[in-house]
Design a protein around this motif. Structure first.
Motif, PDB file in Angstrom:
ATOM      1  N   TRP A 149      13.171  -9.325  -1.857  1.00 41.76           N
ATOM      2  CA  TRP A 149      12.034 -10.176  -1.037  1.00 41.76           C
ATOM      3  C   TRP A 149      11.585  -9.468  -0.099  1.00 41.76           C
ATOM      4  N   GLN A 150      11.888  -8.408   0.321  1.00 39.28           N
ATOM      5  CA  GLN A 150      10.836  -7.558   1.174  1.00 39.28           C
ATOM      6  C   GLN A 150       9.851  -6.752   0.479  1.00 39.28           C
ATOM      7  N   THR A 151      10.201  -6.406  -0.723  1.00 36.02           N
ATOM      8  CA  THR A 151       9.230  -6.000  -1.875  1.00 36.02           C
ATOM      9  C   THR A 151       8.130  -6.839  -2.059  1.00 36.02           C
ATOM     10  N   SER A 156       5.431   0.045  -4.716  1.00 39.75           N
ATOM     11  CA  SER A 156       4.032  -0.751  -4.109  1.00 39.75           C
ATOM     12  C   SER A 156       4.838  -2.027  -3.039  1.00 39.75           C
ATOM     13  N   GLY A 157       4.291  -1.837  -2.004  1.00 34.86           N
ATOM     14  CA  GLY A 157       4.601  -2.834  -1.013  1.00 34.86           C
ATOM     15  C   GLY A 157       5.271  -2.056   0.156  1.00 34.86           C
ATOM     16  N   ASP A 158       6.040  -1.071  -0.389  1.00 36.51           N
ATOM     17  CA  ASP A 158       7.129  -0.342   0.748  1.00 36.51           C
ATOM     18  C   ASP A 158       6.149   0.169   1.930  1.00 36.51           C
ATOM     19  N   LEU A 159       6.916   0.381   3.095  1.00 35.32           N
ATOM     20  CA  LEU A 159       6.375   0.884   4.156  1.00 35.32           C
ATOM     21  C   LEU A 159       6.840   2.351   4.126  1.00 35.32           C
ATOM     22  N   ILE A 160       5.748   3.324   4.114  1.00 39.45           N
ATOM     23  CA  ILE A 160       6.189   4.661   4.060  1.00 39.45           C
ATOM     24  C   ILE A 160       5.704   5.445   5.211  1.00 39.45           C
ATOM     25  N   VAL A 161       6.505   6.619   5.559  1.00 38.37           N
ATOM     26  CA  VAL A 161       6.106   7.530   6.684  1.00 38.37           C
ATOM     27  C   VAL A 161       5.869   8.660   6.192  1.00 38.37           C
ATOM     28  N   TYR A 162       4.708   9.230   6.375  1.00 33.68           N
ATOM     29  CA  TYR A 162       4.387  10.499   6.007  1.00 33.68           C
ATOM     30  C   TYR A 162       3.292  11.372   6.880  1.00 33.68           C
ATOM     31  N   MET A 183       2.646  -9.284  -1.399  1.00 34.07           N
ATOM     32  CA  MET A 183       1.718 -10.284  -0.656  1.00 34.07           C
ATOM     33  C   MET A 183       0.901 -10.013   0.454  1.00 34.07           C
ATOM     34  N   ILE A 184       1.385  -9.152   1.220  1.00 37.81           N
ATOM     35  CA  ILE A 184       0.688  -8.504   2.248  1.00 37.81           C
ATOM     36  C   ILE A 184      -0.575  -7.628   1.624  1.00 37.81           C
ATOM     37  N   ILE A 185      -0.316  -6.729   0.759  1.00 37.36           N
ATOM     38  CA  ILE A 185      -1.411  -6.079   0.207  1.00 37.36           C
ATOM     39  C   ILE A 185      -2.548  -6.803  -0.351  1.00 37.36           C
ATOM     40  N   ARG A 226       1.602   0.780   4.694  1.00 33.71           N
ATOM     41  CA  ARG A 226       2.250   0.437   3.580  1.00 33.71           C
ATOM     42  C   ARG A 226       1.460   1.240   2.161  1.00 33.71           C
ATOM     43  N   LEU A 227       2.749   1.314   1.077  1.00 34.98           N
ATOM     44  CA  LEU A 227       2.287   2.025  -0.188  1.00 34.98           C
ATOM     45  C   LEU A 227       1.558   0.772  -0.977  1.00 34.98           C
TER      46      LEU A 227
END
Length: 134
Positions: A108-110, A39-45, A115-117, A55-56
């Motif tokens: 940190w990025q996760t 959760s929080g990762d940027l994914i491409v689909y 937090m963005i979510i 964002r996941l």
């Protein structure tokens, strides 16, 4: 899109991930399985023949199947998309903006992604409401 061993290169367009991703940013996407995504990762689909980067928001594994829920950062919190793991190209590992290179994997990025979510949809809705008032 340019492909290399287990990596894919894209140039972004649109505003759904603003301000985290901007138009003309270049992203490096590394292949990832459902179990590697957080959760929080940027994914491409793939969606309707096009590549989408969002964002996941949530990942759930039930009865051995993986279920993914995504949302653009600039989208309202209720505007989510269900994504089949078979549609996923991978997880964004790097963003290149001009001469700046930003790595987006790690603890940190996760945390920032999570937090963005939680908070960014509130900021966007407040901004849009204030624009209508002013």
């Amino acid at each position: 899109m340019i492909e290399a061993k287990n990596k894919h290169y894209f140039q972004t367009s649109g505003f759904s991930m603003w301000p985290f991703l901007r138009q003309q940013d270049r992203i490096i996407v590394e292949e990832a399985t459902c179990s590697e995504l957080n959760s929080g990762d940027l994914i491409v689909y793939k969606l309707e023949g096009k590549s989408v980067c969002h964002r996941l928001v949530k990942k759930r594994i039930s009865a051995g199947r993986c279920f993914l829920l995504t949302r653009g950062d600039y989208a309202p919190s209720w505007k989510t998309e269900k994504v089949d793991p078979l549609q996923v190209t991978g997880r964004v590992s790097t963003i290149v903006r001009g001469s700046r290179i930003k790595t987006v994997k790690g603890v940190w990025q996760t945390f920032v992604g999570r937090m963005i979510i939680l908070f960014f949809p509130v900021v966007v809705l407040t901004f849009l409401s204030l624009r209508k008032i002013l």
